[in-house]
Design a protein around this motif. Sequence first.
Motif, PDB file in Angstrom:
ATOM      1  N   GLN A 279     -15.419  20.736  14.772  1.00 17.82           N
ATOM      2  CA  GLN A 279     -15.039  19.915  13.629  1.00 17.82           C
ATOM      3  C   GLN A 279     -13.686  19.246  13.610  1.00 17.82           C
ATOM      4  O   GLN A 279     -13.265  18.280  13.596  1.00 17.82           O
ATOM      5  N   ARG A 280     -12.911  20.411  14.147  1.00 17.57           N
ATOM      6  CA  ARG A 280     -11.358  19.840  14.781  1.00 17.57           C
ATOM      7  C   ARG A 280     -11.477  19.059  15.951  1.00 17.57           C
ATOM      8  O   ARG A 280     -10.632  18.069  15.847  1.00 17.57           O
ATOM      9  N   ALA A 281     -12.427  19.074  16.683  1.00 18.87           N
ATOM     10  CA  ALA A 281     -12.642  18.215  18.097  1.00 18.87           C
ATOM     11  C   ALA A 281     -12.973  16.899  17.277  1.00 18.87           C
ATOM     12  O   ALA A 281     -12.572  15.998  17.938  1.00 18.87           O
ATOM     13  N   ALA A 282     -13.917  16.973  16.301  1.00 18.99           N
ATOM     14  CA  ALA A 282     -14.020  15.322  15.735  1.00 18.99           C
ATOM     15  C   ALA A 282     -12.914  15.058  15.162  1.00 18.99           C
ATOM     16  O   ALA A 282     -12.754  13.719  15.156  1.00 18.99           O
ATOM     17  N   GLU A 283     -12.064  15.821  14.573  1.00 20.93           N
ATOM     18  CA  GLU A 283     -10.649  15.007  14.091  1.00 20.93           C
ATOM     19  C   GLU A 283      -9.642  14.700  14.973  1.00 20.93           C
ATOM     20  O   GLU A 283      -8.987  13.495  14.750  1.00 20.93           O
ATOM     21  N   ALA A 284      -9.721  15.072  16.222  1.00 22.76           N
ATOM     22  CA  ALA A 284      -9.227  14.620  17.415  1.00 22.76           C
ATOM     23  C   ALA A 284      -9.488  13.279  17.777  1.00 22.76           C
ATOM     24  O   ALA A 284      -8.791  12.305  18.128  1.00 22.76           O
ATOM     25  N   VAL A 285     -11.100  13.276  17.686  1.00 20.48           N
ATOM     26  CA  VAL A 285     -11.691  11.849  18.090  1.00 20.48           C
ATOM     27  C   VAL A 285     -11.076  10.930  17.142  1.00 20.48           C
ATOM     28  O   VAL A 285     -10.762   9.570  17.451  1.00 20.48           O
ATOM     29  N   ALA A 286     -11.039  11.234  15.833  1.00 15.92           N
ATOM     30  CA  ALA A 286     -10.644  10.316  14.672  1.00 15.92           C
ATOM     31  C   ALA A 286      -9.100   9.679  15.099  1.00 15.92           C
ATOM     32  O   ALA A 286      -8.756   8.737  14.644  1.00 15.92           O
ATOM     33  N   LEU A 287      -8.274  10.538  15.404  1.00 14.14           N
ATOM     34  CA  LEU A 287      -6.965  10.335  15.597  1.00 14.14           C
ATOM     35  C   LEU A 287      -6.891   9.656  17.054  1.00 14.14           C
ATOM     36  O   LEU A 287      -5.942   8.451  17.056  1.00 14.14           O
ATOM     37  N   LEU A 288      -7.319   9.856  18.063  1.00 12.94           N
ATOM     38  CA  LEU A 288      -7.618   9.276  19.583  1.00 12.94           C
ATOM     39  C   LEU A 288      -8.216   7.852  19.462  1.00 12.94           C
ATOM     40  O   LEU A 288      -7.861   7.018  20.189  1.00 12.94           O
TER      41      LEU A 288
END
Length: 252
Positions: free
Chosen positions: A184-193
């Motif tokens: 889930q937090r990796a998906a948040e990273a994708v949303a930022l990047l």
Amino acid sequence: MACSLVFLGHSTVLLDLDGVRVLTDPVLRGRLTFLRRVAAPVPTHHHADVDVVVLSHLHHDHCDLRSLALLGRDVRLVAPDGAGAFLRRRGFRQVVTLKAGESHTVGALTVTATPAVHDGRREPFGPRAAAVGYLIGSARSAVYFAGDTDLFAGMRDLSPDLDLALIPVWGWGPNLGPGHLDPQRAAEAVALLRPRRAVPIHWGTLFPYGLRVFYRDRLREPARAFAAAVAARELPTEVRVLAPGSGLTWQP
């Protein structure tokens, strides 16, 4: 010229960008301390003629000295601040250390260290070096290799035009400690990047001896859960889940 990668397992990826072969955090052996490789062995041609190795930090599952030795003592190593003396004492002759924000040029590529939220000390008695990620890019293409990290301030501003992000989505055991991304937090990273493509790494490769039979889901589910979490956010990023040994090619 097309760009390509092969996911070799855990945090090890072979990148070919503008004719420069880059290897990330090489772990090329079947056994590592108390961990066993549960994926297929790494073929030798995937670590031949490497131009540069980037090391995100000195933890044993990211900086394996025996794997580095397979590449030769003259392989060029780009490592975080504080790692230079440790690597040179082990006989490696071409070591460049970078603090976050500093860069090094290899052929057509520029390798820039980025922040990471992770404890980079080599346990139990090794140096307390930094942990970093890397932006690896040329005039045509840009790749972000996160290493090990949690979310951090500034991730959104790392690069406005990423072709690819290599995102850690789990670890090597049943549970995660601090300084890691779960799916889930990796998906948040994708949303930022906002990369055009994302490949989950740091999953499905290493596991402690004797525990695989009890936690088989940890070897399969993190990457799938990451892909589902990115899809649920309706992000424009294409997620490519690659089994160790698989690859992809793209046009910048």
